[in-house]
Write a protein that holds these residues in place. Structure first.
Motif, PDB file in Angstrom:
ATOM      1  N   LEU A  55       0.875  -1.163   0.000  1.00  0.00           N
ATOM      2  CA  LEU A  55       0.000   0.000   0.000  1.00  0.00           C
ATOM      3  C   LEU A  55       0.917   1.219   0.000  1.00  0.00           C
ATOM      4  CD1 LEU A  55      -2.627  -1.077   2.674  1.00  0.00           C
ATOM      5  CD2 LEU A  55      -2.857  -1.118   0.192  1.00  0.00           C
ATOM      6  N   TRP A  56       0.834   2.039  -1.042  1.00  0.00           N
ATOM      7  CA  TRP A  56       1.733   3.183  -1.179  1.00  0.00           C
ATOM      8  C   TRP A  56       1.176   4.378  -0.434  1.00  0.00           C
ATOM      9  CZ3 TRP A  56       6.243   2.671  -4.061  1.00  0.00           C
ATOM     10  CH2 TRP A  56       6.366   1.483  -4.749  1.00  0.00           C
ATOM     11  N   ARG A  57       2.055   5.197   0.130  1.00  0.00           N
ATOM     12  CA  ARG A  57       1.601   6.420   0.798  1.00  0.00           C
ATOM     13  C   ARG A  57       1.882   7.618  -0.092  1.00  0.00           C
ATOM     14  NH1 ARG A  57       6.246   7.706   5.357  1.00  0.00           N
ATOM     15  NH2 ARG A  57       7.928   7.161   3.979  1.00  0.00           N
ATOM     16  N   SER A  58       1.253   8.722   0.238  1.00  0.00           N
ATOM     17  CA  SER A  58       1.463   9.943  -0.537  1.00  0.00           C
ATOM     18  C   SER A  58       2.907  10.384  -0.432  1.00  0.00           C
ATOM     19  CB  SER A  58       0.554  11.052  -0.015  1.00  0.00           C
ATOM     20  OG  SER A  58      -0.778  10.659  -0.137  1.00  0.00           O
ATOM     21  N   ASN A  66       7.068  10.795 -12.921  1.00  0.00           N
ATOM     22  CA  ASN A  66       8.310  10.036 -12.770  1.00  0.00           C
ATOM     23  C   ASN A  66       8.369   9.356 -11.409  1.00  0.00           C
ATOM     24  OD1 ASN A  66       9.789  10.525 -15.274  1.00  0.00           O
ATOM     25  ND2 ASN A  66       9.651  12.664 -14.652  1.00  0.00           N
ATOM     26  N   ILE A  67       7.480   8.408 -11.215  1.00  0.00           N
ATOM     27  CA  ILE A  67       7.468   7.639  -9.979  1.00  0.00           C
ATOM     28  C   ILE A  67       8.668   6.702 -10.026  1.00  0.00           C
ATOM     29  CG2 ILE A  67       6.153   5.978  -8.614  1.00  0.00           C
ATOM     30  CD1 ILE A  67       3.672   7.234 -10.200  1.00  0.00           C
ATOM     31  N   HIS A  68       9.502   6.777  -8.994  1.00  0.00           N
ATOM     32  CA  HIS A  68      10.752   6.035  -9.046  1.00  0.00           C
ATOM     33  C   HIS A  68      11.118   5.443  -7.689  1.00  0.00           C
ATOM     34  CE1 HIS A  68      11.774  10.094  -7.790  1.00  0.00           C
ATOM     35  NE2 HIS A  68      12.865   9.585  -7.213  1.00  0.00           N
ATOM     36  N   PHE A 119       8.343   3.816 -12.729  1.00  0.00           N
ATOM     37  CA  PHE A 119       7.076   3.104 -12.812  1.00  0.00           C
ATOM     38  C   PHE A 119       6.030   3.961 -13.512  1.00  0.00           C
ATOM     39  CE2 PHE A 119       9.474   1.614  -9.220  1.00  0.00           C
ATOM     40  CZ  PHE A 119       9.368   0.234  -9.306  1.00  0.00           C
ATOM     41  N   SER A 120       5.061   3.312 -14.137  1.00  0.00           N
ATOM     42  CA  SER A 120       3.985   4.028 -14.840  1.00  0.00           C
ATOM     43  C   SER A 120       3.058   4.760 -13.894  1.00  0.00           C
ATOM     44  CB  SER A 120       3.152   3.062 -15.690  1.00  0.00           C
ATOM     45  OG  SER A 120       3.930   2.573 -16.745  1.00  0.00           O
ATOM     46  N   LYS A 121       2.743   4.105 -12.749  1.00  0.00           N
ATOM     47  CA  LYS A 121       1.833   4.736 -11.790  1.00  0.00           C
ATOM     48  C   LYS A 121       2.140   4.217 -10.392  1.00  0.00           C
ATOM     49  CE  LYS A 121      -2.048   1.530 -12.548  1.00  0.00           C
ATOM     50  NZ  LYS A 121      -1.336   0.482 -13.215  1.00  0.00           N
ATOM     51  N   PHE A 122       1.650   4.947  -9.375  1.00  0.00           N
ATOM     52  CA  PHE A 122       1.849   4.527  -7.996  1.00  0.00           C
ATOM     53  C   PHE A 122       1.305   3.126  -7.791  1.00  0.00           C
ATOM     54  CE2 PHE A 122       2.150   9.112  -7.111  1.00  0.00           C
ATOM     55  CZ  PHE A 122       3.296   9.123  -6.366  1.00  0.00           C
ATOM     56  N   GLY A 123       2.048   2.311  -7.068  1.00  0.00           N
ATOM     57  CA  GLY A 123       1.607   0.970  -6.740  1.00  0.00           C
ATOM     58  C   GLY A 123       2.013  -0.094  -7.734  1.00  0.00           C
ATOM     59  N   ASP A 124       2.550   0.295  -8.909  1.00  0.00           N
ATOM     60  CA  ASP A 124       2.995  -0.711  -9.877  1.00  0.00           C
ATOM     61  C   ASP A 124       4.140  -1.528  -9.296  1.00  0.00           C
ATOM     62  OD1 ASP A 124       1.177   0.016 -11.749  1.00  0.00           O
ATOM     63  OD2 ASP A 124       2.608   0.878 -13.167  1.00  0.00           O
TER      64      ASP A 124
END
Length: 125
Positions: free
Chosen positions: A31-34, A90-92, A62-67
């Motif tokens: 579960l990703w946080r902000s 640019n989620i990294h 990653f393409s989106k949060f949680g990937d």
């Protein structure tokens, strides 16, 4: 501080905070946080050591949060690096170093009008 997990679950049980990264790499549900660093406009990382001297330490995008699966992976030669917009496009993450020593120069920028939160004004990694 740099890991953006809210919680990590494996086989129906919440994982201890100190084990979250390893569990996530092994396929646990995350579960990703902000993100806490939204005031950063651009980021840059430059490798200061030979990447053959360590295992792991790849920068993943990653393409989106949680990937779970990354769309790009970078491990730059010594003296080279990557720069990118520090926005939601640019989620990294950086994989853990499994052997050797990874040393990077990290640079973050922000517009002059953006105030850095007090809790992030003196952060050391």
């Amino acid at each position: 501080d740099n890991v953006q997990f809210d919680s990590v679950w494996w086989k129906g049980k919440k994982i201890r905070a100190e084990d979250e990264v390893l569990a996530a790499q092994d396929g646990a549900y995350v579960l990703w946080r902000s993100e806490k660093t939204s005031y950063r406009s651009y980021s840059c990382t430059v490798s200061l050591v030979d990447p053959n001297d360590y295992e792991g330490g790849e920068v993943q995008f990653f393409s989106k949060f949680g990937d779970k699966d990354s769309v790009e992976i970078h491990k730059c030669p010594q003296g080279c690096g990557i720069a990118f917009c520090g926005c939601q496009r640019n989620i990294h993450a950086v994989t853990g170093v499994r052997r050797g020593f990874r040393l990077q120069l990290l640079v973050w920028t922000r517009p002059p009008s953006v105030r850095v939160p007090d809790s992030q004004a003196s952060v050391y990694y």
